[in-house]
Structures are given as structure tokens and as C-alpha cells.
Enzyme design. Structure first.
Site, PDB file in Angstrom:
ATOM      1  CB  THR A 184       8.799  17.022  28.245  1.00  0.00           C
ATOM      2  OG1 THR A 184       8.331  18.335  27.957  1.00  0.00           O
ATOM      3  CG2 THR A 184       7.687  16.023  28.018  1.00  0.00           C
ATOM      4  NE  ARG A 203       7.503  17.153  33.953  1.00  0.00           N
ATOM      5  CZ  ARG A 203       7.073  17.992  33.020  1.00  0.00           C
ATOM      6  NH1 ARG A 203       7.922  18.749  32.355  1.00  0.00           N
ATOM      7  NH2 ARG A 203       5.775  18.069  32.743  1.00  0.00           N
ATOM      8  CG  HIS A 231       0.089  20.151  32.334  1.00  0.00           C
ATOM      9  ND1 HIS A 231       0.600  20.179  31.058  1.00  0.00           N
ATOM     10  CD2 HIS A 231      -0.585  21.313  32.493  1.00  0.00           C
ATOM     11  CE1 HIS A 231       0.245  21.301  30.480  1.00  0.00           C
ATOM     12  NE2 HIS A 231      -0.481  22.018  31.318  1.00  0.00           N
ATOM     13  CE  LYS A 290       1.150  15.321  33.076  1.00  0.00           C
ATOM     14  NZ  LYS A 290       2.140  15.110  31.993  1.00  0.00           N
ATOM     15  CE1 TYR A 322      -1.134  17.802  27.815  1.00  0.00           C
ATOM     16  CE2 TYR A 322      -2.800  16.194  28.466  1.00  0.00           C
ATOM     17  CZ  TYR A 322      -1.583  16.827  28.691  1.00  0.00           C
ATOM     18  OH  TYR A 322      -0.823  16.494  29.779  1.00  0.00           O
ATOM     19  CD  GLU A 353      -2.605  24.591  30.250  1.00  0.00           C
ATOM     20  OE1 GLU A 353      -2.001  24.109  29.289  1.00  0.00           O
ATOM     21  OE2 GLU A 353      -2.089  24.694  31.382  1.00  0.00           O
ATOM     22  CG  ASN A 382       5.760  14.343  32.343  1.00  0.00           C
ATOM     23  OD1 ASN A 382       4.619  14.150  32.776  1.00  0.00           O
ATOM     24  ND2 ASN A 382       5.991  15.106  31.293  1.00  0.00           N
ATOM     25  NE  ARG A 442       7.360  25.615  30.504  1.00  0.00           N
ATOM     26  CZ  ARG A 442       6.748  24.581  29.963  1.00  0.00           C
ATOM     27  NH1 ARG A 442       5.551  24.210  30.391  1.00  0.00           N
ATOM     28  NH2 ARG A 442       7.302  23.904  28.992  1.00  0.00           N
TER      29      ARG A 442
HETATM   30  P1  CMP Z   1       2.833  17.580  29.678  1.00  0.00           P
HETATM   31  O1  CMP Z   1       3.702  18.650  30.212  1.00  0.00           O
HETATM   32  O2  CMP Z   1       1.545  17.298  30.345  1.00  0.00           O
HETATM   33  O3  CMP Z   1       2.532  17.857  28.116  1.00  0.00           O
HETATM   34  C1  CMP Z   1       2.276  16.857  27.188  1.00  0.00           C
HETATM   35  C2  CMP Z   1       2.537  15.489  27.738  1.00  0.00           C
HETATM   36  O4  CMP Z   1       2.663  14.482  26.743  1.00  0.00           O
HETATM   37  C3  CMP Z   1       3.854  15.483  28.466  1.00  0.00           C
HETATM   38  O5  CMP Z   1       3.705  16.203  29.665  1.00  0.00           O
HETATM   39  C4  CMP Z   1       4.139  13.989  28.539  1.00  0.00           C
HETATM   40  O6  CMP Z   1       3.432  13.346  29.604  1.00  0.00           O
HETATM   41  C5  CMP Z   1       3.567  13.497  27.204  1.00  0.00           C
HETATM   42  N1  CMP Z   1       4.547  13.367  26.111  1.00  0.00           N
HETATM   43  C6  CMP Z   1       5.258  14.359  25.538  1.00  0.00           C
HETATM   44  N2  CMP Z   1       6.016  13.877  24.527  1.00  0.00           N
HETATM   45  C7  CMP Z   1       5.761  12.564  24.451  1.00  0.00           C
HETATM   46  C8  CMP Z   1       6.235  11.503  23.605  1.00  0.00           C
HETATM   47  N3  CMP Z   1       7.118  11.715  22.631  1.00  0.00           N
HETATM   48  N4  CMP Z   1       5.744  10.265  23.807  1.00  0.00           N
HETATM   49  C9  CMP Z   1       4.849  10.041  24.774  1.00  0.00           C
HETATM   50  N5  CMP Z   1       4.367  10.994  25.608  1.00  0.00           N
HETATM   51  C10 CMP Z   1       4.811  12.237  25.466  1.00  0.00           C
END
Ligand code: CMP
Length: 202
Positions: A126, A137, A160, A15, A55, A171, A157, A120
Site C-alpha cells: 500500500t 508502487r 487499487h 487512480k 470501499y 468489486e 499509491n 498484487r
Molecule cells: P487501496 O489499495 O485503494 O486501498 C485503500 C486505500 O486507502 C489505499 O489504497 C490508500 O490509497 C489509502 N490508505 C491506506 N492506508 C492509509 C492511511 N493510513 N492514510 C491514508 N490513506 C491510506
């Protein structure tokens, strides 16, 4: 080579925060050294439309991400911004559109045995605050859901990574044309996958 079992593919995005933190090389290195094979790679700034498509492809995503967020508010004894998980998910989606289209991202497809699970494991959970030490992460960034909530933005983070093989296949189609996936053999596949492991000794 003796062993032609089908291999999994998975989508990984570095990202904009990962690119801006100069972590492209470090992140690719962590995936590459497992033996996974890089079969797709591009570098560009995605449109908000592409991010939304990504998404929203999974019908249950909005509710799932909303529920996780609600659970985190409850755990902290905080007042919920929305009690409805879909509304909460929609709010997170808006923040994600801004986050992922803020600058260039590296989009990659990695292939190999159990590629989704391997990626993963290396990527970590996350939320950087609670993701395991040793993961990308957990080691390379420091955001938390609390801080993201306070600032009304997505959790930064770095990565993805697809959640399942089924999700990965969908995807990959959004981010790559079939012709952009490179079919080739890596020399190390002989060691990783060949049933007999012969041909080493002279
Ligand atoms: P990703 O693995 O791309 O999948 C969904 C993304 O949403 C996640 O990484 C984070 O960047 C973001 N995300 C997930 N949960 C939250 C949350 N509670 N508040 C804000 N951002 C979030």
C-alpha cells in the site's frame, strides 16, 4: 485447447495520480506482459458515491484500514488522531472519496491463473515508501503514510487492486456490467495453459 481450468478475475484501478502522471501505458504494460488477459476496460471520473460503495462493500474494511493507520501512528510514536479504528477508517474513507473522484481513472478487469495474486505482486504494498523495488508502487511513485497524514489526505499509491478473489468478484460488479466483460481467447493462452503444448512444430 486442452485445459479449461477456471481462471480468476481481478479489478485494477489506475487512480487519478496515475493518469495525471502519464503512467497509464507503463502500468498496463506491466500487467499485460505477465500473460494476464484484459477483459474489461473503461475510463471515467467516478462519483464519490461509487467510491464509497467500493470501499464499504467489505464490512470489515473501515476497521481494518483504521487499525493499520493506528499501528503506523504507534510505530512512529505519534499521538493518535482517533483511538477508535472505525473513526480512523471513516476519516480515511473521506480522503479516499476526494482522491478517487478528483479526475478520471482507468478501471480494468484482468483475467488468468491466480490473477489476484499476480496483480498484487506486481502492484506492491500500500505505501510507496515501503513497497518493494520492482513493483509499480515501489518504482513509480514516492508517497508515504506520514506525508499523507500531515496533509490530511489519502496515500497516493497509483493503483487499487482487489485483495482476494471474493473481493474481486464483488468489486467487479460495482464497476462493470456483465455485458462489459469481454469473453475472448488470446493466442498466447495456447502456450500459457495448454496441457500438451503441441502444435508448435511444423
Ligand atoms: P487501496 O489499495 O485503494 O486501498 C485503500 C486505500 O486507502 C489505499 O489504497 C490508500 O490509497 C489509502 N490508505 C491506506 N492506508 C492509509 C492511511 N493510513 N492514510 C491514508 N490513506 C491510506
Amino acid at each position: 485447447m486442452k485445459n479449461n481450468r477456471p481462471q480468476e478475475k481481478t479489478l485494477v484501478l489506475i487512480k487519478p495520480d496515475g493518469v495525471q502522471r502519464s503512467l497509464i501505458g507503463e502500468i498496463i504494460h506491466r500487467y499485460e506482459r505477465t500473460g494476464l488477459k484484459l477483459v474489461g476496460l473503461k475510463f471515467f471520473t467516478p462519483s464519490t458515491k461509487l467510491v464509497e460503495q467500493h470501499y464499504l462493500m467489505d464490512k470489515g474494511w473501515l476497521e481494518a484500514v483504521g487499525n493499520k493507520s493506528i499501528a503506523s501512528y504507534k510505530k512512529r510514536g505519534k499521538k493518535l488522531p482517533f483511538s477508535d479504528s472505525k473513526k480512523c477508517g471513516l476519516r480515511i474513507l473521506e480522503t479516499l472519496k476526494k482522491y478517487l473522484s478528483a479526475g478520471p481513472v482507468v478501471a480494468m478487469v484482468w483475467q488468468g491463473n491466480e490473477a489476484v495474486g499476480i496483480v498484487r505482486k506486481i502492484t506492491g504494498g500500500t505505501e510507496p515508501l515501503t513497497s518493494d523495488v520492482g513493483t509499480i508502487r515501489g518504482d513509480l511513485t514516492l508517497d508515504s503514510i506520514i506525508l499523507a497524514d500531515i496533509d490530511g489526505r489519502a496515500v497516493r499509491n497509483l493503483i487499487h487492486a482487489s485483495g482476494s478473489s471474493e473481493e474481486a468478484n464483488k468489486e467487479i460488479k460495482i464497476w462493470f456490467k456483465p455485458s462489459e466483460i469481454v469473453k475472448y481467447r488470446l493466442v498466447q493462452e495456447e502456450v500459457l495453459y495448454d496441457v500438451d503444448l503441441n502444435g508448435i512444430m511444423e
